[in-house]
Motif scaffolding. Structure first.
Motif, PDB file in Angstrom:
ATOM      1  N   VAL A   1       0.842  -1.203   0.000  1.00 11.07           N
ATOM      2  CA  VAL A   1       0.000   0.000   0.000  1.00 11.07           C
ATOM      3  C   VAL A   1       0.876   1.250   0.000  1.00 11.07           C
ATOM      4  O   VAL A   1       1.834   1.349   0.774  1.00 11.07           O
ATOM      5  N   GLY A   2       0.540   2.194  -0.866  1.00 13.19           N
ATOM      6  CA  GLY A   2       1.228   3.478  -0.890  1.00 13.19           C
ATOM      7  C   GLY A   2       0.698   4.388   0.215  1.00 13.19           C
ATOM      8  O   GLY A   2      -0.506   4.431   0.472  1.00 13.19           O
ATOM      9  N   ILE A   3       1.605   5.102   0.874  1.00 16.43           N
ATOM     10  CA  ILE A   3       1.268   5.958   2.021  1.00 16.43           C
ATOM     11  C   ILE A   3       1.812   7.366   1.762  1.00 16.43           C
ATOM     12  O   ILE A   3       2.938   7.505   1.274  1.00 16.43           O
ATOM     13  N   PRO A   4       1.051   8.421   2.096  1.00 13.29           N
ATOM     14  CA  PRO A   4       1.612   9.775   1.948  1.00 13.29           C
ATOM     15  C   PRO A   4       2.883   9.935   2.789  1.00 13.29           C
ATOM     16  O   PRO A   4       2.937   9.496   3.943  1.00 13.29           O
ATOM     17  N   ALA A   5       3.899  10.568   2.227  1.00 11.33           N
ATOM     18  CA  ALA A   5       5.198  10.696   2.903  1.00 11.33           C
ATOM     19  C   ALA A   5       5.087  11.405   4.242  1.00 11.33           C
ATOM     20  O   ALA A   5       5.784  11.068   5.193  1.00 11.33           O
ATOM     21  N   GLN A   6       4.171  12.381   4.347  1.00  8.70           N
ATOM     22  CA  GLN A   6       4.103  13.163   5.587  1.00  8.70           C
ATOM     23  C   GLN A   6       3.591  12.370   6.784  1.00  8.70           C
ATOM     24  O   GLN A   6       3.803  12.770   7.930  1.00  8.70           O
TER      25      GLN A   6
ATOM     26  N   PRO B   1      -8.969 -18.648  -9.962  1.00 10.82           N
ATOM     27  CA  PRO B   1      -8.690 -17.341 -10.548  1.00 10.82           C
ATOM     28  C   PRO B   1      -8.238 -16.364  -9.459  1.00 10.82           C
ATOM     29  O   PRO B   1      -8.550 -16.556  -8.283  1.00 10.82           O
ATOM     30  N   ARG B   2      -7.526 -15.333  -9.868  1.00 13.72           N
ATOM     31  CA  ARG B   2      -6.956 -14.416  -8.881  1.00 13.72           C
ATOM     32  C   ARG B   2      -7.169 -12.974  -9.320  1.00 13.72           C
ATOM     33  O   ARG B   2      -7.051 -12.649 -10.489  1.00 13.72           O
ATOM     34  N   LEU B   3      -7.480 -12.129  -8.337  1.00 10.70           N
ATOM     35  CA  LEU B   3      -7.574 -10.686  -8.544  1.00 10.70           C
ATOM     36  C   LEU B   3      -6.354 -10.012  -7.944  1.00 10.70           C
ATOM     37  O   LEU B   3      -5.849 -10.457  -6.908  1.00 10.70           O
ATOM     38  N   ARG B   4      -5.928  -8.941  -8.561  1.00 12.34           N
ATOM     39  CA  ARG B   4      -4.861  -8.126  -7.982  1.00 12.34           C
ATOM     40  C   ARG B   4      -5.479  -6.799  -7.545  1.00 12.34           C
ATOM     41  O   ARG B   4      -6.108  -6.104  -8.344  1.00 12.34           O
ATOM     42  N   ILE B   5      -5.283  -6.456  -6.277  1.00 17.00           N
ATOM     43  CA  ILE B   5      -5.836  -5.238  -5.703  1.00 17.00           C
ATOM     44  C   ILE B   5      -4.684  -4.308  -5.339  1.00 17.00           C
ATOM     45  O   ILE B   5      -3.738  -4.721  -4.670  1.00 17.00           O
ATOM     46  N   LYS B   6      -4.770  -3.080  -5.798  1.00 17.70           N
ATOM     47  CA  LYS B   6      -3.739  -2.070  -5.531  1.00 17.70           C
ATOM     48  C   LYS B   6      -4.403  -0.879  -4.851  1.00 17.70           C
ATOM     49  O   LYS B   6      -5.437  -0.399  -5.310  1.00 17.70           O
ATOM     50  N   VAL B   7      -3.826  -0.421  -3.747  1.00 16.00           N
ATOM     51  CA  VAL B   7      -4.365   0.712  -2.995  1.00 16.00           C
ATOM     52  C   VAL B   7      -3.246   1.715  -2.734  1.00 16.00           C
ATOM     53  O   VAL B   7      -2.169   1.337  -2.270  1.00 16.00           O
ATOM     54  N   ASP B   8      -3.510   2.970  -3.037  1.00 12.15           N
ATOM     55  CA  ASP B   8      -2.606   4.072  -2.695  1.00 12.15           C
ATOM     56  C   ASP B   8      -3.397   5.084  -1.884  1.00 12.15           C
ATOM     57  O   ASP B   8      -4.396   5.626  -2.370  1.00 12.15           O
ATOM     58  N   LEU B   9      -2.959   5.313  -0.649  1.00 11.29           N
ATOM     59  CA  LEU B   9      -3.602   6.333   0.172  1.00 11.29           C
ATOM     60  C   LEU B   9      -3.080   7.698  -0.242  1.00 11.29           C
ATOM     61  O   LEU B   9      -1.870   7.924  -0.266  1.00 11.29           O
TER      62      LEU B   9
ATOM     63  N   ALA C   1      -6.920   5.965  -3.730  1.00  9.43           N
ATOM     64  CA  ALA C   1      -7.101   5.563  -5.121  1.00  9.43           C
ATOM     65  C   ALA C   1      -6.810   4.068  -5.155  1.00  9.43           C
ATOM     66  O   ALA C   1      -5.822   3.615  -4.575  1.00  9.43           O
ATOM     67  N   TRP C   2      -7.686   3.288  -5.789  1.00  7.77           N
ATOM     68  CA  TRP C   2      -7.512   1.837  -5.765  1.00  7.77           C
ATOM     69  C   TRP C   2      -7.966   1.213  -7.075  1.00  7.77           C
ATOM     70  O   TRP C   2      -8.719   1.817  -7.831  1.00  7.77           O
ATOM     71  N   SER C   3      -7.453   0.028  -7.319  1.00 11.11           N
ATOM     72  CA  SER C   3      -7.842  -0.692  -8.540  1.00 11.11           C
ATOM     73  C   SER C   3      -7.955  -2.181  -8.246  1.00 11.11           C
ATOM     74  O   SER C   3      -7.318  -2.706  -7.336  1.00 11.11           O
ATOM     75  N   VAL C   4      -8.810  -2.834  -9.040  1.00 11.55           N
ATOM     76  CA  VAL C   4      -9.013  -4.283  -8.976  1.00 11.55           C
ATOM     77  C   VAL C   4      -8.919  -4.796 -10.401  1.00 11.55           C
ATOM     78  O   VAL C   4      -9.582  -4.258 -11.302  1.00 11.55           O
ATOM     79  N   ARG C   5      -8.102  -5.830 -10.625  1.00  8.99           N
ATOM     80  CA  ARG C   5      -8.028  -6.387 -11.982  1.00  8.99           C
ATOM     81  C   ARG C   5      -7.813  -7.887 -11.946  1.00  8.99           C
ATOM     82  O   ARG C   5      -7.248  -8.434 -10.996  1.00  8.99           O
ATOM     83  N   GLN C   6      -8.315  -8.520 -12.994  1.00 15.77           N
ATOM     84  CA  GLN C   6      -8.096  -9.955 -13.164  1.00 15.77           C
ATOM     85  C   GLN C   6      -6.648 -10.199 -13.542  1.00 15.77           C
ATOM     86  O   GLN C   6      -6.068  -9.448 -14.326  1.00 15.77           O
TER      87      GLN C   6
ATOM     88  N   MET D   1     -10.869  -4.863 -15.458  1.00 11.69           N
ATOM     89  CA  MET D   1     -10.168  -4.012 -14.502  1.00 11.69           C
ATOM     90  C   MET D   1     -11.047  -2.831 -14.163  1.00 11.69           C
ATOM     91  O   MET D   1     -11.841  -2.383 -14.982  1.00 11.69           O
ATOM     92  N   LEU D   2     -10.919  -2.350 -12.931  1.00 14.66           N
ATOM     93  CA  LEU D   2     -11.660  -1.174 -12.490  1.00 14.66           C
ATOM     94  C   LEU D   2     -10.751  -0.340 -11.601  1.00 14.66           C
ATOM     95  O   LEU D   2     -10.064  -0.885 -10.731  1.00 14.66           O
ATOM     96  N   ALA D   3     -10.735   0.978 -11.821  1.00 12.52           N
ATOM     97  CA  ALA D   3      -9.963   1.907 -10.977  1.00 12.52           C
ATOM     98  C   ALA D   3     -10.924   2.937 -10.405  1.00 12.52           C
ATOM     99  O   ALA D   3     -11.744   3.500 -11.136  1.00 12.52           O
ATOM    100  N   CYS D   4     -10.838   3.175  -9.094  1.00  9.84           N
ATOM    101  CA  CYS D   4     -11.775   4.056  -8.394  1.00  9.84           C
ATOM    102  C   CYS D   4     -11.042   4.876  -7.341  1.00  9.84           C
ATOM    103  O   CYS D   4      -9.874   4.630  -7.039  1.00  9.84           O
ATOM    104  N   THR D   5     -11.764   5.830  -6.767  1.00  9.34           N
ATOM    105  CA  THR D   5     -11.286   6.567  -5.598  1.00  9.34           C
ATOM    106  C   THR D   5     -12.371   6.523  -4.528  1.00  9.34           C
ATOM    107  O   THR D   5     -13.560   6.413  -4.841  1.00  9.34           O
ATOM    108  N   SER D   6     -11.963   6.588  -3.289  1.00  8.36           N
ATOM    109  CA  SER D   6     -12.896   6.585  -2.159  1.00  8.36           C
ATOM    110  C   SER D   6     -12.350   7.501  -1.074  1.00  8.36           C
ATOM    111  O   SER D   6     -11.129   7.601  -0.894  1.00  8.36           O
ATOM    112  N   GLN D   7     -13.265   8.135  -0.344  1.00  4.96           N
ATOM    113  CA  GLN D   7     -12.855   8.940   0.811  1.00  4.96           C
ATOM    114  C   GLN D   7     -13.832   8.677   1.950  1.00  4.96           C
ATOM    115  O   GLN D   7     -15.043   8.678   1.751  1.00  4.96           O
ATOM    116  N   PHE D   8     -13.275   8.425   3.126  1.00  5.15           N
ATOM    117  CA  PHE D   8     -14.081   8.163   4.318  1.00  5.15           C
ATOM    118  C   PHE D   8     -13.587   9.040   5.459  1.00  5.15           C
ATOM    119  O   PHE D   8     -12.395   9.077   5.740  1.00  5.15           O
TER     120      PHE D   8
END
Length: 198
Positions: A52-57, A114-122, A138-143, A149-156
């Motif tokens: 997972v990517g994390i903001p440097a600060q 089958p396998r999915l690859r999930i990538k998340v960058d905060l 920002a995150w993505s899910v792909r076969q 493949m799908l790329a999305c953003t989310s904020q909570f």
């Protein structure tokens, strides 16, 4: 000479007292395991959760909190038990296993599933004690065996009470909500579909 010796002893005692600090408190983003840990209906796929990517600060051993509009401060006595990127990844992995009823097979042989690859960058990981915990990703899910493949953003933004325990629990809830949104689209992507972002 005796007076100088006493002054030196007093100065040394004060210096040692100043160096002594409160013991560090350690926190984890990994929520307690649910009582029903078994997978009753396992998913027909596994997933890989990339680092997972994390903001440097905020990528610090200490909790980094917001102070006012522009200020931030690392808290020397409040620390993560592991690097923040590892903490976030472990929490998301556990939440995804629970939401998907699928195995995090990162680094494991496929076993024919089958396998999915999930990538998340905060993009943001804001901590405001007594106010809110915010996760913006920002995150993505792909076969791995197909083209879906799908790329999305989310904020909570989770409201939190006073204290650092409440702040960490707020981040746990925000990460669980993020895992929930990823889980909503994972099944359709695994089936080769192109769902909309949640």
């Amino acid at each position: 000479m005796i007076r100088t010796r006493h002054l030196l002893a007093a100065a040394l005692a004060l210096g040692l007292a100043a160096c002594a600090s409160e013991p560090a408190h350690y926190y984890t983003l990994l929520a307690p395991a649910p009582a029903e840990a078994g997978m009753t209906h396992p998913a027909p796929f596994n997933f890989e959760l990339m680092p997972v990517g994390i903001p440097a600060q905020v990528d610090q051993p200490q909790l980094v909190i917001r102070q006012g509009g522009q200020g931030v401060a690392p808290l020397s006595g409040q620390r993560w038990i592991a690097p923040l990127a590892d903490e976030v990844r472990a929490a998301l992995s556990a939440d995804l296993v629970q939401a998907l009823h699928a195995q995090d097979a990162t680094g494991l042989p496929s076993g024919g599933k089958p396998r999915l690859r999930i990538k998340v960058d905060l993009r943001r990981f804001d901590s405001a004690p007594g106010d809110y915990a915010l996760v913006d990703a920002a995150w993505s899910v792909r076969q791995l065996q197909g083209d879906a493949m799908l790329a999305c953003t989310s904020q909570f933004r989770e409201p939190v009470g006073a204290g650092y325990d409440a702040l960490v629990e707020g981040h746990q809830r925000a990460l669980a909500r993020l895992a929930g949104e990823i889980a909503q689209v994972a099944g359709p992507v695994a089936a080769g579909q192109s769902p909309a972002c949640p």
